[in-house]
Write a protein that holds these residues in place. Structure first.
Motif, PDB file in Angstrom:
ATOM      1  N   LYS A  68       0.754  -1.272  -0.006  1.00  0.00           N
ATOM      2  CA  LYS A  68      -0.081  -0.004  -0.088  1.00  0.00           C
ATOM      3  C   LYS A  68       0.527   1.186   0.083  1.00  0.00           C
ATOM      4  CE  LYS A  68      -2.846   0.578   3.410  1.00  0.00           C
ATOM      5  NZ  LYS A  68      -3.937   0.605   4.278  1.00  0.00           N
ATOM      6  N   TYR A  69       2.106   1.282   0.886  1.00  0.00           N
ATOM      7  CA  TYR A  69       2.715   2.593   0.842  1.00  0.00           C
ATOM      8  C   TYR A  69       4.184   2.463   0.007  1.00  0.00           C
ATOM      9  CZ  TYR A  69       0.005   2.846   4.874  1.00  0.00           C
ATOM     10  OH  TYR A  69      -1.191   2.849   5.815  1.00  0.00           O
ATOM     11  N   LYS A  70       4.638   3.360  -0.488  1.00  0.00           N
ATOM     12  CA  LYS A  70       5.987   3.688  -1.358  1.00  0.00           C
ATOM     13  C   LYS A  70       6.953   2.784  -0.671  1.00  0.00           C
ATOM     14  CE  LYS A  70       7.367   6.939  -4.576  1.00  0.00           C
ATOM     15  NZ  LYS A  70       7.310   8.325  -4.927  1.00  0.00           N
ATOM     16  N   TRP A  71       7.177   2.859   0.508  1.00  0.00           N
ATOM     17  CA  TRP A  71       8.485   2.344   1.109  1.00  0.00           C
ATOM     18  C   TRP A  71       8.241   0.911   1.652  1.00  0.00           C
ATOM     19  CZ3 TRP A  71       7.852  -0.229   5.727  1.00  0.00           C
ATOM     20  CH2 TRP A  71       6.548  -0.190   6.409  1.00  0.00           C
ATOM     21  N   SER A  72       6.722   0.572   1.731  1.00  0.00           N
ATOM     22  CA  SER A  72       6.491  -0.842   1.954  1.00  0.00           C
ATOM     23  C   SER A  72       6.571  -1.729   0.471  1.00  0.00           C
ATOM     24  CB  SER A  72       5.317  -1.303   2.766  1.00  0.00           C
ATOM     25  OG  SER A  72       4.247  -0.749   2.058  1.00  0.00           O
ATOM     26  N   LYS A  73       6.201  -1.107  -0.418  1.00  0.00           N
ATOM     27  CA  LYS A  73       6.170  -1.791  -1.744  1.00  0.00           C
ATOM     28  C   LYS A  73       7.573  -1.790  -2.392  1.00  0.00           C
ATOM     29  CE  LYS A  73       4.376  -1.077  -6.380  1.00  0.00           C
ATOM     30  NZ  LYS A  73       3.561  -0.304  -7.450  1.00  0.00           N
ATOM     31  N   LYS A  74       8.301  -0.877  -1.941  1.00  0.00           N
ATOM     32  CA  LYS A  74       9.781  -1.045  -2.383  1.00  0.00           C
ATOM     33  C   LYS A  74      10.422  -2.092  -1.743  1.00  0.00           C
ATOM     34  CE  LYS A  74      13.984   1.805  -2.955  1.00  0.00           C
ATOM     35  NZ  LYS A  74      14.134   1.488  -4.204  1.00  0.00           N
ATOM     36  N   LEU A  75      10.081  -2.350  -0.308  1.00  0.00           N
ATOM     37  CA  LEU A  75      10.857  -3.336   0.300  1.00  0.00           C
ATOM     38  C   LEU A  75      10.364  -4.847  -0.040  1.00  0.00           C
ATOM     39  CD1 LEU A  75      12.364  -4.395   2.885  1.00  0.00           C
ATOM     40  CD2 LEU A  75      10.082  -4.070   4.292  1.00  0.00           C
ATOM     41  N   MET A  76       8.996  -4.912  -0.132  1.00  0.00           N
ATOM     42  CA  MET A  76       8.429  -6.016  -0.786  1.00  0.00           C
ATOM     43  C   MET A  76       8.955  -6.602  -2.178  1.00  0.00           C
ATOM     44  SD  MET A  76       6.611  -6.941   1.834  1.00  0.00           S
ATOM     45  CE  MET A  76       5.649  -8.466   1.637  1.00  0.00           C
ATOM     46  N   THR A  77       8.904  -5.806  -2.894  1.00  0.00           N
ATOM     47  CA  THR A  77       9.673  -6.118  -4.097  1.00  0.00           C
ATOM     48  C   THR A  77      11.089  -6.151  -4.194  1.00  0.00           C
ATOM     49  OG1 THR A  77       8.119  -4.272  -5.161  1.00  0.00           O
ATOM     50  CG2 THR A  77       9.746  -5.006  -6.690  1.00  0.00           C
ATOM     51  N   ASN A  78      11.813  -5.618  -3.409  1.00  0.00           N
ATOM     52  CA  ASN A  78      13.228  -5.964  -3.166  1.00  0.00           C
ATOM     53  C   ASN A  78      13.273  -7.414  -2.466  1.00  0.00           C
ATOM     54  OD1 ASN A  78      14.578  -3.741  -4.299  1.00  0.00           O
ATOM     55  ND2 ASN A  78      14.467  -2.676  -2.406  1.00  0.00           N
ATOM     56  N   ILE A  79      12.420  -7.921  -1.611  1.00  0.00           N
ATOM     57  CA  ILE A  79      12.604  -9.262  -1.148  1.00  0.00           C
ATOM     58  C   ILE A  79      11.918 -10.171  -1.968  1.00  0.00           C
ATOM     59  CG2 ILE A  79      13.285  -8.513   1.057  1.00  0.00           C
ATOM     60  CD1 ILE A  79      10.372  -9.168   2.093  1.00  0.00           C
ATOM     61  N   ASN A  80      11.442  -9.904  -3.268  1.00  0.00           N
ATOM     62  CA  ASN A  80      11.019 -10.970  -4.298  1.00  0.00           C
ATOM     63  C   ASN A  80       9.280 -11.174  -4.181  1.00  0.00           C
ATOM     64  OD1 ASN A  80      13.357 -10.930  -5.482  1.00  0.00           O
ATOM     65  ND2 ASN A  80      13.708 -12.869  -4.969  1.00  0.00           N
ATOM     66  N   ALA A  81       8.789 -10.378  -3.302  1.00  0.00           N
ATOM     67  CA  ALA A  81       7.153 -10.726  -3.100  1.00  0.00           C
ATOM     68  C   ALA A  81       6.575 -10.052  -4.120  1.00  0.00           C
ATOM     69  CB  ALA A  81       6.884 -10.244  -1.722  1.00  0.00           C
ATOM     70  N   PHE A  82       5.294 -10.406  -4.598  1.00  0.00           N
ATOM     71  CA  PHE A  82       4.385  -9.976  -5.407  1.00  0.00           C
ATOM     72  C   PHE A  82       3.147  -9.948  -4.865  1.00  0.00           C
ATOM     73  CE2 PHE A  82       4.608 -14.364  -6.496  1.00  0.00           C
ATOM     74  CZ  PHE A  82       3.550 -14.713  -6.903  1.00  0.00           C
ATOM     75  N   PRO A  83       2.089  -8.923  -5.176  1.00  0.00           N
ATOM     76  CA  PRO A  83       0.750  -8.941  -4.387  1.00  0.00           C
ATOM     77  C   PRO A  83      -0.115  -9.639  -4.959  1.00  0.00           C
ATOM     78  CG  PRO A  83       1.163  -7.104  -5.851  1.00  0.00           C
ATOM     79  CD  PRO A  83       2.390  -7.744  -5.950  1.00  0.00           C
ATOM     80  N   VAL A  84      -1.126 -10.061  -3.753  1.00  0.00           N
ATOM     81  CA  VAL A  84      -2.463 -10.763  -4.064  1.00  0.00           C
ATOM     82  C   VAL A  84      -3.369 -10.161  -3.571  1.00  0.00           C
ATOM     83  CG1 VAL A  84      -1.972 -12.713  -2.532  1.00  0.00           C
ATOM     84  CG2 VAL A  84      -3.743 -13.095  -4.476  1.00  0.00           C
ATOM     85  N   LYS A  85      -4.553  -9.928  -4.214  1.00  0.00           N
ATOM     86  CA  LYS A  85      -5.700  -9.540  -3.360  1.00  0.00           C
ATOM     87  C   LYS A  85      -6.298 -10.645  -3.004  1.00  0.00           C
ATOM     88  CE  LYS A  85      -6.489  -5.526  -6.526  1.00  0.00           C
ATOM     89  NZ  LYS A  85      -5.790  -5.838  -7.765  1.00  0.00           N
ATOM     90  N   ARG A  86      -6.657 -10.782  -1.502  1.00  0.00           N
ATOM     91  CA  ARG A  86      -7.367 -11.864  -0.719  1.00  0.00           C
ATOM     92  C   ARG A  86      -8.972 -11.900  -1.098  1.00  0.00           C
ATOM     93  NH1 ARG A  86      -4.634 -12.557   5.054  1.00  0.00           N
ATOM     94  NH2 ARG A  86      -5.477 -10.416   5.282  1.00  0.00           N
ATOM     95  N   GLY A  87      -9.400 -13.025  -1.079  1.00  0.00           N
ATOM     96  CA  GLY A  87     -10.721 -13.281  -0.773  1.00  0.00           C
ATOM     97  C   GLY A  87     -11.360 -13.198  -2.338  1.00  0.00           C
ATOM     98  N   MET A  88     -10.608 -12.914  -3.508  1.00  0.00           N
ATOM     99  CA  MET A  88     -11.074 -13.076  -4.696  1.00  0.00           C
ATOM    100  C   MET A  88     -10.092 -13.430  -5.752  1.00  0.00           C
ATOM    101  SD  MET A  88     -10.390  -8.955  -5.677  1.00  0.00           S
ATOM    102  CE  MET A  88     -10.923  -8.102  -3.819  1.00  0.00           C
ATOM    103  N   SER A  89     -10.460 -13.869  -6.846  1.00  0.00           N
ATOM    104  CA  SER A  89      -9.542 -14.390  -7.937  1.00  0.00           C
ATOM    105  C   SER A  89      -8.845 -13.191  -8.499  1.00  0.00           C
ATOM    106  CB  SER A  89     -10.426 -15.337  -9.157  1.00  0.00           C
ATOM    107  OG  SER A  89      -9.606 -15.593 -10.003  1.00  0.00           O
ATOM    108  N   ASP A  90      -7.498 -13.294  -8.078  1.00  0.00           N
ATOM    109  CA  ASP A  90      -6.812 -12.319  -8.511  1.00  0.00           C
ATOM    110  C   ASP A  90      -5.798 -12.940  -9.864  1.00  0.00           C
ATOM    111  OD1 ASP A  90      -4.651 -10.290  -9.036  1.00  0.00           O
ATOM    112  OD2 ASP A  90      -4.227  -9.907  -6.904  1.00  0.00           O
TER     113      ASP A  90
END
Length: 195
Positions: A68-90
């Motif tokens: 959600k936040y710029k800093w957290s997005k950068k961190l998550m991307t740097n540790i190879n994570a990718f987003p998924v929206k829960r509770g629906m088919s993403d």
């Protein structure tokens, strides 16, 4: 050194002694080619714990809120994570996961989708089965046996890759494929927990 390697080194130096992590079955982990790593989910510390005990870098599917936040997005991307929206088919998350598998990388999932309240292995969501059936990845089950208590032993057990040849040939549903994966995780969990 990549940020992922650096983060892994730092996190490992904290988690391993703090939770006296015992790793079993790491020889079962394929060292090349696509791998779908599926583990049970008992704590928020599961992704870093699996990340520091697995012998290869992992691309974890993580809840979209963490981006959600710029800093957290950068961190998550740097540790190879990718987003998924829960509770629906993403669809975007499914496409990203398949792309990584096609590139011969390791994709990590917690098929239950949420943490287990009692530590027991629960029912998995269809996403794990979807990736297993739609790719030619080797499916590695992983059991995390807690609880996370400082200086009490925590176990991470990697099982042998699950043979998905017949399931892929018979075009079983994603739900059935996930059930097979969860049954293997539960078996590992039951065989290695302290009675």
């Amino acid at each position: 050194m990549t940020f992922y390697s650096f983060a892994k080194m730092v996190v490992k130096s904290i988690l391993k002694p703090l939770y006296r992590i015992e790793i079993k079955g790491v020889e079962n982990f394929p060292m090349e080619g696509p791998v779908l790593l599926c583990a049970n989910h008992i704590d928020n510390l599961d992704p870093p714990t699996v990340g520091v005990t697995a012998p290869r870098p992992i691309h974890f599917m993580a809840k979209a809120e963490l981006f959600k936040y710029k800093w957290s997005k950068k961190l998550m991307t740097n540790i190879n994570a990718f987003p998924v929206k829960r509770g629906m088919s993403d669809r975007e998350a499914l496409r990203t996961g398949l792309k990584y598998l096609k590139e011969g990388k390791v994709v990590g999932l917690f098929p239950e989708g949420k943490r287990s309240k009692n530590g027991e292995v629960g029912k998995g969501l269809a996403g794990a089965g979807f990736f297993a059936l739609r790719s030619n990845a080797q499916i590695v089950p992983c059991a995390i046996i807690g609880p996370y208590k400082p200086f009490k032993k925590l176990k991470v057990v990697y099982g042998k890759p699950i043979d998905f040849t017949e399931l892929r040939e018979n075009k079983v549903s994603a739900d059935i494929a996930t059930d097979v994966i969860m049954a293997e995780i539960k078996k590992l969990y039951d065989e290695n927990r302290v009675k």
